[in-house]
Design a protein around this motif. Structure first.
Motif, PDB file in Angstrom:
ATOM      1  N   LEU A 124     -23.677 -15.067 108.221  1.00  0.00           N
ATOM      2  CA  LEU A 124     -22.514 -15.696 108.846  1.00  0.00           C
ATOM      3  C   LEU A 124     -21.269 -14.834 108.651  1.00  0.00           C
ATOM      4  O   LEU A 124     -20.442 -14.714 109.564  1.00  0.00           O
ATOM      5  N   GLY A 128     -19.631 -13.447 112.104  1.00  0.00           N
ATOM      6  CA  GLY A 128     -18.331 -14.008 112.455  1.00  0.00           C
ATOM      7  C   GLY A 128     -17.145 -13.231 111.954  1.00  0.00           C
ATOM      8  O   GLY A 128     -16.002 -13.604 112.232  1.00  0.00           O
ATOM      9  N   GLN A 434     -24.746 -21.482 115.653  1.00  0.00           N
ATOM     10  CA  GLN A 434     -23.968 -20.583 114.801  1.00  0.00           C
ATOM     11  C   GLN A 434     -22.689 -20.118 115.488  1.00  0.00           C
ATOM     12  O   GLN A 434     -21.630 -20.050 114.851  1.00  0.00           O
ATOM     13  N   LEU A 438     -19.038 -20.764 113.927  1.00  0.00           N
ATOM     14  CA  LEU A 438     -18.188 -19.640 113.550  1.00  0.00           C
ATOM     15  C   LEU A 438     -16.899 -19.615 114.367  1.00  0.00           C
ATOM     16  O   LEU A 438     -15.833 -19.276 113.840  1.00  0.00           O
ATOM     17  N   ARG A 442     -13.097 -19.591 112.889  1.00  0.00           N
ATOM     18  CA  ARG A 442     -12.136 -18.557 113.254  1.00  0.00           C
ATOM     19  C   ARG A 442     -10.928 -19.114 114.006  1.00  0.00           C
ATOM     20  O   ARG A 442      -9.794 -18.689 113.779  1.00  0.00           O
TER      21      ARG A 442
END
Length: 489
Positions: A124, A128, A434, A438, A442
């Motif tokens: 991750l 990301g 995912q 992510l 963000r």
């Protein structure tokens, strides 16, 4: 403060040396609080102790001692377990001052089992370009036993497991910039008891200002119990040890193994229910579920949801953490809501396997999650989801914790057993899950194709091999529950 060639980073307490695997650095087993042992047993966490030289941070440290009622998903079973367990792990591309978004992962496990070490954040972090932090916190009787109320003794602090999480967030705020993270863009995230922890942190004064977004996967505030129930559990635990008001000093002197045996014995008196867990105390948490719902939550974006067949994990695998039968679920409703409201709700659920799954899922996960969403959305943005993809193993369906296997890189054999063969369609589902997750970390929103939740349309993204957005799924049952929640016992 920047990374050296050897991966050495300077924190407020001292320098740590990590290791690089692929594109990502990891720093494991960093203490975020003093060891909660000796006179600090049952006390709120204290600031971490400084050290000299460079602390090696290339492997996980000890995890919390725990009775182990069932194996949480890959909870670091091969790590040492100790009372000295307040450590965290960091994954980042580089300690280069770039101020990446940060996610702090709070593990689940019924507040009795698990560790942060079972959730490796390297993929991750790489995908990301984020900083991923996983944390330990105290569990079971060492974390959530209401000895303060039982003995009227202020040397016992309330809900220290939640205060451990606050201490970890304070450490992140103070130190994460040294690892390439932005202390002003921290998202807390968790599943099951970790999700219950997330929503608890959202109503805790001590956690205000320490996070800027929240992800709650499969739990609401009803995993927290009331004062009276917490006293009953504390009394049973003390009785197992032969400890009373006049002999309570022994609780600091007994070895951890004795406490573990008492946890096991106390658990046997609650064969289908939680043992120790957070409780409404009027200090760390509000005094009741009603007061918790009335307390304003922080103005942070929230991504929240549950799985379609949550309860099937417990019934099929015979995990004695939640009520497993219709009779026990009905008894929980009756205790909390009264006979007539309980009967009205029970009529919505057929007395068959499907009805049991829906009733157990709604009581413990789905409805508390919706009710928390509908309070938070009045002043901050919310995005809701439901995982519908079914596990092919033992007809488990979209069971509790299945979402973890979409998110984390668990061993391929375990993932294949639970998710099925890695077809292009399944791989695409994992990637979408995912990617949305992510994007939320963000940007504070999960991205295109996922509309925000509101009290008019109640749009929810249903994850499956083919996703769809549905307005007010389970609307009939949602209206029947009408904000009524029953803490799980």
């Amino acid at each position: 403060m920047t990374e050296t060639r050897e991966g050495v980073v300077e924190t407020a307490q001292g320098r740590v040396r990590g290791q690089k695997t692929g594109a990502v650095w990891s720093w494991m087993g960093i203490p975020f609080a003093a060891p909660p042992v000796g006179p600090l047993r049952f006390r709120a966490p204290q600031p971490p102790r400084p050290w000299t030289g460079v602390r090696e941070a290339s492997r996980a440290a000890a995890t919390a001692i725990q009775p182990g009622t069932f194996p949480a998903p890959l909870d670091g079973l091969f790590n040492q377990r100790s009372e000295d367990c307040l450590f965290l792990n960091v994954w980042s591309h580089a300690a280069d001052g770039r101020k990446r978004p940060v996610v702090v992962w709070i593990h689940g496990g019924s507040y009795e089992t698990g560790s942060g070490d079972g959730y490796r954040g390297h993929l991750l972090a790489e995908q990301g370009d984020i900083v991923f932090v996983s944390i330990n916190y105290r569990l079971g009787a060492l974390a959530f036993l209401n000895l303060r109320g039982l003995f009227d003794d202020e040397r016992f602090d309330a809900n220290v497991g939640l205060l451990d999480q606050v201490a970890a967030l304070r450490w992140v705020k103070e130190n994460i910039a040294a690892f390439g993270g932005d202390p002003e863009r921290v998202t807390i995230a968790g599943e099951s008891a970790g999700s219950g922890s997330v929503v608890s942190l959202m109503v805790m004064e001590a956690a205000r200002g320490l996070f800027h977004g929240a992800i709650a996967q499969s739990a609401g505030l009803t995993l927290t119990t009331d004062w009276e129930d917490s006293l009953r559990i504390a009394q049973e635990f003390a009785g197992q040890l032969g400890v009373g008001r006049d002999t309570r000093e022994r609780l600091w002197q007994l070895p951890a193994s004795h406490l573990l045996r008492a946890m096991h014995a106390t658990k046997k008196t609650r064969p289908e229910g939680f043992m120790t867990r957070p409780y409404f105390d009027g200090q760390v948490l509000p005094a009741s579920l009603e007061e918790a719902y009335a307390r304003p939550t922080p103005d942070v974006p929230l991504l929240i949801g549950s799985n379609l067949d949550e309860h099937r994990y417990f019934t099929v695998l015979r995990v004695p953490v939640l009520p497993l039968t219709r009779a026990r679920l009905a008894n929980t409703l009756m205790i909390r809501l009264g006979a007539q409201p309980a009967d009205e709700l029970l009529r919505l659920y057929p007395d068959d396997a499907r009805g049991l799954t829906d009733l157990g899922s709604d009581l413990s996960f789905t409805m508390p999650s919706i009710h928390f969403s509908e309070r938070h959305v009045r002043h901050a943005p919310v995005w809701r989801y439901r995982l519908d993809y079914p596990s092919p193993l033992f007809k488990l369906g979209a069971m509790h914790a299945l979402d973890l296997f979409l998110l984390f890189p668990f061993p391929s054999l375990v993932s294949r057993l639970l998710l099925g063969r890695a077809t292009p369609e399944l791989t695409a589902l994992q990637q979408r899950f995912q990617r949305h997750w992510l994007h939320f970390v963000r940007e504070g929103r999960p991205g295109d194709g996922w509309p925000a939740y509101d009290l008019e349309k109640r749009q929810t993204l249903l994850f499956n091999l083919s996703d769809q957005v549905v307005s007010d799924p389970q609307g009939e049952r949602r209206r029947a529950w009408a904000g009524r929640d029953a803490p799980v016992r």
